[in-house]
Design an enzyme around this catalytic site. Structure first.
Site, PDB file in Angstrom:
ATOM      1  N   ARG A  45      13.655   8.897  -0.085  1.00  0.00           N
ATOM      2  CA  ARG A  45      12.364   7.908  -0.679  1.00  0.00           C
ATOM      3  C   ARG A  45      11.308   9.100  -1.259  1.00  0.00           C
ATOM      4  NH1 ARG A  45       8.892   4.671   3.899  1.00  0.00           N
ATOM      5  NH2 ARG A  45       8.239   6.839   4.302  1.00  0.00           N
ATOM      6  N   LYS A  74       5.085   6.465  -2.587  1.00  0.00           N
ATOM      7  CA  LYS A  74       4.260   7.045  -1.384  1.00  0.00           C
ATOM      8  C   LYS A  74       3.438   8.240  -2.112  1.00  0.00           C
ATOM      9  CE  LYS A  74       4.638   8.107   3.641  1.00  0.00           C
ATOM     10  NZ  LYS A  74       3.351   7.165   3.932  1.00  0.00           N
ATOM     11  N   GLU A  78       0.463  -5.337   3.706  1.00  0.00           N
ATOM     12  CA  GLU A  78       0.768  -4.372   4.917  1.00  0.00           C
ATOM     13  C   GLU A  78      -0.507  -3.808   5.316  1.00  0.00           C
ATOM     14  OE1 GLU A  78       2.906  -0.654   3.709  1.00  0.00           O
ATOM     15  OE2 GLU A  78       1.401  -0.552   1.715  1.00  0.00           O
TER      16      GLU A  78
END
Ligand code: PXG
Length: 286
Positions: free
Chosen positions: A50, A149, A182
């Site tokens: 990721r 991220k 989220e």
């Protein structure tokens, strides 16, 4: 505490980066939060994947190969002799000049911090937490894909501040269309008619590693799981609700915008998923 910066280790007081680092100046960089359980790094391969995917999306070249990065993480954990803890792995665009142009940055900065984490007091795991809907929306994917991220958490931070102002610890964020995406640092799940539902990354959620783990565990218990579109109505009328994240693990949600969810107690499926998750992370192989 020994902190890794670009291949060298520094004590807490000496671990410093330049004020010209674009991670600081512009939030230009990516990161991962990873757990150590019983001396083993949880899903390291997935976190490294990721990280590199986030970096690729922002055209940030990480100067070491994935395998080297993995070894650097494992070595930092070993040097810090941490059996249970938290790893913050950060890659910034590096030192540059005053001006956003990343072309001014010669090399990325890699930082690995091994520490402890406790995001919520223990009582909230037992009794659940109350959340609100934040007015700050999740940044849409055509602006900044939520799967990245990145070091840009300002919209999440604004939502967290709103939660605090409302006397809550967490806030759920909607996407531009008004669907649930989220929470500020966690994915959100509901249980409805024995099905476990969560928004998909295309609804504006990070593709959470804890979220994927919980879905796997649920499937192994015979609970159907689905990534789907959810509105606030679905949260209010859920049988159960919880959040997942590396830091928080699984935390029950018992109230949303003053609506009591289910019977106002952490649900039975939430409890059994939590028990299974605790067993799961202590296994030797994940
Ligand atoms: N959404 C967002 C926006 C996150 O930042 C998650 C979901 C959960 O993903 P993982 O892969 O961790 O299951 C995150 C992760 C903190 C903190 O300091 C936040 C995260 C992880 C660790 C610590 O608040 N966020």
């Amino acid at each position: 505490m020994k902190i890794y910066i670009d291949g060298k280790y520094y004590g807490r007081e000496d671990a410093r980066v330049s004020v010209f680092n674009h991670g600081l100046l512009y939030g230009d960089g990516v990161f991962e939060g990873i757990r150590i359980y019983n001396g083993k790094v949880f899903r390291l391969k997935e976190h490294i994947e990721r990280l590199y995917q986030s970096a690729k999306a922002i055209l940030l070249e990480i100067p070491v190969k994935k395998e080297e990065m993995k070894n650097a993480v494992l070595e930092t954990v070993k040097i810090n002799a941490k059996e249970n803890g938290y790893i913050r792995l950060i890659v910034t665009r590096g030192e540059g000049s005053l001006g956003i142009d990343p072309a001014q940055c010669n090399a990325a900065t890699i930082i690995i911090i091994v520490a402890d984490i406790q995001l919520y007091p223990e009582e909230h795991y037992k009794n659940g937490i109350e959340i609100i809907t934040a007015s700050s929306r999740r940044i849409p994917p055509d602006s900044l894909d939520p799967r990245i991220k990145s070091l840009n958490y300002l919209n999440n931070i604004m939502a967290k501040l709103e939660a605090r102002q409302a006397g809550c610890l967490e806030a759920v964020m909607l996407n531009r269309e008004g669907f649930v995406s989220e929470c500020t640092g966690d994915n959100i799940f509901i249980l409805k008619n024995n099905e476990l539902l969560t928004p998909a990354p295309y609804h504006g959620a990070l593709d959470g590693i804890t979220m994927r783990t919980v879905m796997e565990i649920a499937e192994s218990l015979g609970i159907r799981t689905r990534e789907t579109t959810l509105t606030r109505y679905d949260l209010y009328n859920a049988d159960e609700c919880f959040m997942t994240g590396t830091g928080a693990e699984i935390i029950p949600v018992i109230k949303a915008d003053s609506r009591i969810i289910g019977d106002g107690m952490p649900g039975t499926i939430t409890r059994s998923l939590t028990d299974r998750f605790k067993q799961y992370v202590l296994q030797r192989a994940f």
